[in-house]
Design a protein around this motif. Structure first.
Motif, PDB file in Angstrom:
ATOM      1  N   ASP A 109       0.790  -1.229   0.000  1.00 41.13           N
ATOM      2  CA  ASP A 109       0.000   0.000   0.000  1.00 41.13           C
ATOM      3  C   ASP A 109       0.828   1.288   0.000  1.00 41.13           C
ATOM      4  O   ASP A 109       0.563   2.186  -0.809  1.00 41.13           O
ATOM      5  N   PRO A 110       1.829   1.432   0.866  1.00 40.48           N
ATOM      6  CA  PRO A 110       2.616   2.678   0.815  1.00 40.48           C
ATOM      7  C   PRO A 110       3.323   2.864  -0.522  1.00 40.48           C
ATOM      8  O   PRO A 110       3.444   3.996  -1.017  1.00 40.48           O
ATOM      9  N   THR A 111       3.769   1.764  -1.108  1.00 39.25           N
ATOM     10  CA  THR A 111       4.437   1.840  -2.406  1.00 39.25           C
ATOM     11  C   THR A 111       3.461   2.283  -3.486  1.00 39.25           C
ATOM     12  O   THR A 111       3.746   3.196  -4.272  1.00 39.25           O
ATOM     13  N   ALA A 112       2.306   1.640  -3.534  1.00 41.11           N
ATOM     14  CA  ALA A 112       1.310   1.981  -4.550  1.00 41.11           C
ATOM     15  C   ALA A 112       0.833   3.417  -4.393  1.00 41.11           C
ATOM     16  O   ALA A 112       0.642   4.132  -5.388  1.00 41.11           O
ATOM     17  N   GLU A 113       0.648   3.851  -3.160  1.00 39.38           N
ATOM     18  CA  GLU A 113       0.205   5.231  -2.926  1.00 39.38           C
ATOM     19  C   GLU A 113       1.243   6.228  -3.430  1.00 39.38           C
ATOM     20  O   GLU A 113       0.894   7.242  -4.051  1.00 39.38           O
ATOM     21  N   ARG A 114       2.526   5.943  -3.192  1.00 42.77           N
ATOM     22  CA  ARG A 114       3.578   6.842  -3.660  1.00 42.77           C
ATOM     23  C   ARG A 114       3.641   6.856  -5.190  1.00 42.77           C
ATOM     24  O   ARG A 114       3.875   7.908  -5.799  1.00 42.77           O
ATOM     25  N   ILE A 115       3.423   5.718  -5.813  1.00 42.00           N
ATOM     26  CA  ILE A 115       3.423   5.643  -7.276  1.00 42.00           C
ATOM     27  C   ILE A 115       2.274   6.460  -7.846  1.00 42.00           C
ATOM     28  O   ILE A 115       2.445   7.202  -8.825  1.00 42.00           O
ATOM     29  N   ARG A 116       1.115   6.355  -7.236  1.00 45.00           N
ATOM     30  CA  ARG A 116      -0.034   7.108  -7.731  1.00 45.00           C
ATOM     31  C   ARG A 116       0.192   8.614  -7.569  1.00 45.00           C
ATOM     32  O   ARG A 116      -0.160   9.389  -8.465  1.00 45.00           O
ATOM     33  N   VAL A 117       0.768   9.021  -6.460  1.00 47.42           N
ATOM     34  CA  VAL A 117       1.072  10.445  -6.255  1.00 47.42           C
ATOM     35  C   VAL A 117       2.022  10.945  -7.334  1.00 47.42           C
ATOM     36  O   VAL A 117       1.923  12.096  -7.797  1.00 47.42           O
ATOM     37  N   ALA A 118       2.940  10.092  -7.770  1.00 51.91           N
ATOM     38  CA  ALA A 118       3.900  10.460  -8.820  1.00 51.91           C
ATOM     39  C   ALA A 118       3.264  10.491 -10.205  1.00 51.91           C
ATOM     40  O   ALA A 118       3.921  10.882 -11.179  1.00 51.91           O
ATOM     41  N   GLY A 119       2.011  10.083 -10.304  1.00 46.34           N
ATOM     42  CA  GLY A 119       1.316  10.110 -11.591  1.00 46.34           C
ATOM     43  C   GLY A 119       1.697   8.976 -12.520  1.00 46.34           C
ATOM     44  O   GLY A 119       1.477   9.053 -13.733  1.00 46.34           O
ATOM     45  N   ILE A 120       2.238   7.901 -11.972  1.00 40.08           N
ATOM     46  CA  ILE A 120       2.696   6.762 -12.774  1.00 40.08           C
ATOM     47  C   ILE A 120       1.622   5.677 -12.748  1.00 40.08           C
ATOM     48  O   ILE A 120       1.031   5.392 -11.703  1.00 40.08           O
ATOM     49  N   GLU A 121       1.369   5.069 -13.907  1.00 42.14           N
ATOM     50  CA  GLU A 121       0.334   4.044 -13.988  1.00 42.14           C
ATOM     51  C   GLU A 121       0.878   2.666 -14.371  1.00 42.14           C
ATOM     52  O   GLU A 121       0.315   1.655 -13.961  1.00 42.14           O
ATOM     53  N   ARG A 122       1.950   2.613 -15.153  1.00 40.10           N
ATOM     54  CA  ARG A 122       2.488   1.331 -15.619  1.00 40.10           C
ATOM     55  C   ARG A 122       3.836   1.085 -14.945  1.00 40.10           C
ATOM     56  O   ARG A 122       4.777   1.868 -15.126  1.00 40.10           O
ATOM     57  N   VAL A 123       3.914   0.008 -14.168  1.00 42.26           N
ATOM     58  CA  VAL A 123       5.112  -0.260 -13.370  1.00 42.26           C
ATOM     59  C   VAL A 123       5.621  -1.670 -13.627  1.00 42.26           C
ATOM     60  O   VAL A 123       4.845  -2.591 -13.887  1.00 42.26           O
ATOM     61  N   GLY A 124       6.933  -1.813 -13.543  1.00 42.63           N
ATOM     62  CA  GLY A 124       7.543  -3.126 -13.574  1.00 42.63           C
ATOM     63  C   GLY A 124       7.700  -3.636 -12.149  1.00 42.63           C
ATOM     64  O   GLY A 124       7.951  -2.857 -11.232  1.00 42.63           O
ATOM     65  N   LEU A 125       7.557  -4.943 -11.967  1.00 39.27           N
ATOM     66  CA  LEU A 125       7.639  -5.545 -10.635  1.00 39.27           C
ATOM     67  C   LEU A 125       8.749  -6.586 -10.604  1.00 39.27           C
ATOM     68  O   LEU A 125       8.748  -7.544 -11.386  1.00 39.27           O
ATOM     69  N   LEU A 126       9.700  -6.396  -9.688  1.00 35.68           N
ATOM     70  CA  LEU A 126      10.745  -7.376  -9.415  1.00 35.68           C
ATOM     71  C   LEU A 126      10.504  -7.976  -8.041  1.00 35.68           C
ATOM     72  O   LEU A 126      10.144  -7.263  -7.104  1.00 35.68           O
ATOM     73  N   GLY A 127      10.724  -9.267  -7.907  1.00 32.80           N
ATOM     74  CA  GLY A 127      10.552  -9.925  -6.623  1.00 32.80           C
ATOM     75  C   GLY A 127      10.854 -11.399  -6.764  1.00 32.80           C
ATOM     76  O   GLY A 127      11.417 -11.847  -7.775  1.00 32.80           O
ATOM     77  N   THR A 128      10.472 -12.176  -5.770  1.00 33.64           N
ATOM     78  CA  THR A 128      10.605 -13.616  -5.898  1.00 33.64           C
ATOM     79  C   THR A 128       9.627 -14.100  -6.976  1.00 33.64           C
ATOM     80  O   THR A 128       8.693 -13.389  -7.360  1.00 33.64           O
ATOM     81  N   ALA A 129       9.840 -15.324  -7.425  1.00 33.97           N
ATOM     82  CA  ALA A 129       8.905 -15.889  -8.405  1.00 33.97           C
ATOM     83  C   ALA A 129       7.487 -15.890  -7.848  1.00 33.97           C
ATOM     84  O   ALA A 129       6.519 -15.647  -8.578  1.00 33.97           O
ATOM     85  N   PHE A 130       7.346 -16.138  -6.551  1.00 38.31           N
ATOM     86  CA  PHE A 130       6.020 -16.168  -5.934  1.00 38.31           C
ATOM     87  C   PHE A 130       5.345 -14.804  -6.049  1.00 38.31           C
ATOM     88  O   PHE A 130       4.157 -14.706  -6.365  1.00 38.31           O
ATOM     89  N   THR A 131       6.091 -13.747  -5.800  1.00 43.19           N
ATOM     90  CA  THR A 131       5.536 -12.398  -5.864  1.00 43.19           C
ATOM     91  C   THR A 131       5.244 -11.990  -7.298  1.00 43.19           C
ATOM     92  O   THR A 131       4.208 -11.376  -7.580  1.00 43.19           O
ATOM     93  N   MET A 132       6.141 -12.325  -8.221  1.00 48.38           N
ATOM     94  CA  MET A 132       5.956 -11.907  -9.608  1.00 48.38           C
ATOM     95  C   MET A 132       4.868 -12.711 -10.313  1.00 48.38           C
ATOM     96  O   MET A 132       4.174 -12.182 -11.191  1.00 48.38           O
ATOM     97  N   GLU A 133       4.696 -13.972  -9.949  1.00 48.70           N
ATOM     98  CA  GLU A 133       3.821 -14.852 -10.719  1.00 48.70           C
ATOM     99  C   GLU A 133       2.439 -15.046 -10.109  1.00 48.70           C
ATOM    100  O   GLU A 133       1.481 -15.318 -10.838  1.00 48.70           O
ATOM    101  N   HIS A 134       2.321 -14.951  -8.794  1.00 47.85           N
ATOM    102  CA  HIS A 134       1.025 -15.168  -8.164  1.00 47.85           C
ATOM    103  C   HIS A 134       0.238 -13.865  -8.117  1.00 47.85           C
ATOM    104  O   HIS A 134       0.783 -12.781  -8.278  1.00 47.85           O
TER     105      HIS A 134
END
Length: 241
Positions: A109-134
């Motif tokens: 939530d804090p990350t998404a809120e900061r992204i929205r404040v920045a006016g960004i809509e399309r983001v890349g996600l890095l993480g474990t396979a579980f986070t990226m795929e599920h």
């Protein structure tokens, strides 16, 4: 002087990133309150070897039980709210939050809120396979915050996952892996990502702002700083679930 709430931290996944949480939280409290002030916090720290084994065996019910027990320990210890100091284990965030009376501050939530404040809509996600795929993480970003989430292609996902588990959680910072992550980020940008979420709490140990042509949103720092905000603002409002 504001009265501090007690921050509960479920850590040890890995301890390398938990140490960063502790450092960031205490530095932020000192900056906000001055002098020799530090955070009022409790941490339950797992043996990550046990958790990693459950993750890769697909024993998520057993892992959920352990997360619930940890949250209950923090609640009994006097925490006013709590954090799971890991992105991957937010897979069971709803079940853990439902098992205690104190609120969970969700890492996305804090990350998404900061992204929205920045006016960004399309983001890349890095993480474990579980986070990226599920869906538990991407789905929250999409449904609750309207973000368009791009994950790396299969080979890049495997590389990112391998570096996390075989290097970063073992305190290994390899220049070759930094270069490989930079290449993965470049490929996400080529697919339209206007920012990158560092969606594993260890990635911030490897990837630097200069490794990316677009802004980086570090979940570790943003989560820790949001915990300080809540601790100093009071905790009468439940955390969003």
């Amino acid at each position: 002087m504001p009265q501090q709430g007690v921050i509960g931290l479920i850590g040890g996944m890995s301890w390398e990133s938990s140490a960063e949480y502790y450092r960031i939280i205490n530095q932020a409290i000192r900056k906000r309150l001055g002098g020799s002030h530090s955070a009022r916090c409790l941490m339950w720290s797992f043996d990550f070897g046990e958790i990693e084994a459950l993750q890769h065996a697909g024993r998520w019910d057993d892992a959920t039980r352990l997360m619930i027990e940890a949250a209950q320990r923090l609640e009994r210890g006097g925490a006013d709210f709590f954090l799971l100091c890991t992105n991957t284990m937010h897979r069971m965030a709803d079940q853990v939050a439902a098992a205690v009376r104190i609120p969970l501050l969700h890492i996305a939530d804090p990350t998404a809120e900061r992204i929205r404040v920045a006016g960004i809509e399309r983001v890349g996600l890095l993480g474990t396979a579980f986070t990226m795929e599920h869906d538990f993480y991407k789905g929250r970003l999409q449904r609750q915050f309207g973000l368009d989430v791009v994950v790396p292609e299969a080979d890049d996902r495997a590389l990112v996952h391998r570096v996390i588990y075989h290097e970063l959680v073992q305190s290994r910072i390899e220049p070759s892996s930094r270069a490989a992550f930079a290449a993965v980020i470049t490929r996400l940008v080529e697919r339209g990502a206007d920012a990158i979420i560092l969606g594993c709490t260890e990635i911030m140990l490897l990837v630097r702002p200069e490794d990316s042509p677009v802004p980086l949103f570090d979940t570790t720092r943003l989560h820790a700083e949001a915990a300080v905000d809540r601790a100093l603002a009071g905790n009468s409002e439940p955390a969003p679930k």
